[in-house]
Design a protein around this motif. Structure first.
Motif, mmCIF file in Angstrom:
data_model
loop_
_atom_site.group_PDB
_atom_site.id
_atom_site.type_symbol
_atom_site.label_atom_id
_atom_site.label_comp_id
_atom_site.label_asym_id
_atom_site.label_seq_id
_atom_site.Cartn_x
_atom_site.Cartn_y
_atom_site.Cartn_z
ATOM 1 N N ASN A 4 -28.255 23.438 -12.191
ATOM 2 C CA ASN A 4 -26.814 23.659 -12.184
ATOM 3 C C ASN A 4 -26.521 25.000 -12.821
ATOM 4 O OD1 ASN A 4 -24.067 23.576 -12.258
ATOM 5 N ND2 ASN A 4 -23.944 21.510 -13.103
ATOM 6 N N LYS A 105 -27.259 25.896 -0.278
ATOM 7 C CA LYS A 105 -27.159 24.460 -0.033
ATOM 8 C C LYS A 105 -28.526 23.858 0.288
ATOM 9 C CE LYS A 105 -22.402 24.581 1.792
ATOM 10 N NZ LYS A 105 -21.788 23.623 0.859
ATOM 11 N N ASN A 108 -31.213 23.625 -2.647
ATOM 12 C CA ASN A 108 -30.886 22.629 -3.667
ATOM 13 C C ASN A 108 -30.877 21.210 -3.117
ATOM 14 O OD1 ASN A 108 -30.146 24.180 -6.275
ATOM 15 N ND2 ASN A 108 -29.156 25.334 -4.663
ATOM 16 N N ILE A 166 -24.788 17.252 -2.866
ATOM 17 C CA ILE A 166 -25.313 18.604 -3.094
ATOM 18 C C ILE A 166 -25.002 19.481 -1.892
ATOM 19 C CG2 ILE A 166 -27.366 19.949 -3.677
ATOM 20 C CD1 ILE A 166 -26.662 17.931 -5.806
ATOM 21 N N ARG A 170 -22.373 22.322 -3.134
ATOM 22 C CA ARG A 170 -23.058 23.550 -3.545
ATOM 23 C C ARG A 170 -22.434 24.719 -2.801
ATOM 24 N NH1 ARG A 170 -26.421 25.085 -7.831
ATOM 25 N NH2 ARG A 170 -27.308 23.144 -8.606
ATOM 26 N N CYS A 183 -24.849 30.549 -7.308
ATOM 27 C CA CYS A 183 -24.961 29.324 -6.509
ATOM 28 C C CYS A 183 -24.727 28.151 -7.453
ATOM 29 C CB CYS A 183 -26.345 29.248 -5.860
ATOM 30 S SG CYS A 183 -26.663 27.714 -4.961
ATOM 31 N N LEU A 185 -22.865 24.181 -8.428
ATOM 32 C CA LEU A 185 -22.480 22.857 -7.944
ATOM 33 C C LEU A 185 -21.039 22.626 -8.373
ATOM 34 C CD1 LEU A 185 -23.460 20.321 -6.499
ATOM 35 C CD2 LEU A 185 -24.310 19.470 -8.679
#
Length: 357
Positions: A4, A105, A108, A166, A170, A183, A185
């Protein structure tokens, strides 16, 4: 588990006014170590898990149920490890994400999928060892390789569904305080983070671990039962069980601290433990425990080699022929030359007989 990036933001209050000013120094120290550590486990994990998959895919004998589950575990580790270099580069650049929103995206989601798939594969392989050692005379569809492959496909789908938040939340966003495109969340409500923690604790750890503990208890009892050693196939199953127990033990060692930190983070959400210092300690603790969990994907291949006798035998069979392709060719050539020489001798003798006659 996905990193995160919103957790690393430094405080905007001056050190003389901030009671948690040492938080910035702790994050700078942690960020300086992360790229090298991620790079190390990425190299180890890529080489090791590629080796494991090659052995399982190239072996002559059909895969057993345990091979199917452990092979899928190695595949999950390999895919996850291949995503870590993106974060190593990003952290080295001050958390500047230069790979676009799609990869933000995708990378993760893959990292998130790895954990839930890994714990479920381990649960299944422990159940397989339970059936093999505790119920050796009981036939079950779960002990058929065809059914094991279908179950693995279902687990991959479940892992993807589990990681849908996610995929949805994201995003790459400019963070003004840090001056980078990060990047992160970005949940629409803090309750989403609470749901994430609880689902990880319960569905992704508590329930599978209870199943694993139950199976392991009976597996250990069966391993210590000398009376069952005479049953056909039990000796081979016992050797495979030692590998499974080692993989389970290392998994719990690597991931239990992270689950504890998630539980403490849930308590922090309800302000059971208020205070900015405690929140910062949790942020750093979650990061450290996450990277300990990542190292599990790099350690598993070494367990296969050190503990798995059957795996070492399979590896020798596979790579012995792959690395020595000239052995067959040289033996073939020697036989061919011998045959040609013998044919020439026969022809020479026949010609001499004709000349004499």
């Amino acid at each position: 588990m996905a990193v995160n990036a919103s957790d690393w933001l430094v405080p905007t209050v001056g050190p003389e006014l901030d009671p948690c000013s040492n938080y910035t120094e702790a994050w700078l120290w942690l960020s300086s170590l992360q790229p090298a550590f991620l790079g190390l486990i990425s190299v180890m994990g890529l080489l090791g898990n590629s080796l494991v998959l090659c052995v399982f895919c190239l072996q002559r004998k059909p895969c057993t149920v345990a091979d199917v589950y452990l092979g899928n575990l190695a595949a999950a580790d390999l895919v996850m490890i291949s995503c870590l270099p993106f974060w190593a580069v990003t952290i080295a650049q001050g958390y500047q994400w230069d790979f676009g929103e799609i990869l933000c995206k995708l990378v993760n989601v893959v990292i998130s999928m790895n954990y839930i798939c890994s714990v479920l594969f381990l649960m299944l392989v422990s159940m397989d060892r339970y059936l093999a050692l505790v119920k050796p005379l009981c036939s079950s569809r779960l002990r058929r390789a065809a059914w094991a492959k279908r179950i693995c496909l279902g687990i991959w789908i479940l892992g993807f569904l589990f990681s849908l938040p996610i995929l949805l939340f994201r995003t790459v966003t400019y963070v003004k305080d840090a001056g980078v495109d990060a990047c992160i969340l970005d949940y629409p409500h803090p309750a989403w983070s609470l749901h994430h923690n609880i689902s990880r604790n319960v569905m992704g750890f508590l329930i599978p671990v209870l199943v694993v503990v139950y199976c392991t208890r009976h597996i250990v009892a069966a391993l210590n039962d000398r009376g069952a050693s005479g049953l056909p196939g039990v000796r081979a199953e016992r050797k495979a069980a030692y590998l499974v127990l080692a993989v389970l033990a290392v998994f719990l060692f690597c991931w239990t601290p992270h689950q504890v930190m998630l539980f403490l983070d849930t308590l922090d959400y309800f302000e059971v433990t208020p205070g900015c210092l405690w929140g910062h300690v949790l942020d750093i603790g979650i990061q450290l425990s996450t990277y300990l969990g990542y190292s599990n994907s790099a350690l598993n291949p070494f367990l296969f080699v050190i503990v798995g006798q059957h795996f070492r035998r399979k590896a020798k069979e596979v790579f012995g022929k792959t690395l020595n392709p000239w052995s067959k060719d040289m033996s073939y050539l020697s036989v061919s030359f011998t045959s040609v020489n013998r044919l020439n001798e026969i022809q020479h003798v026949s010609i001499e007989k004709l000349e004499i006659s």
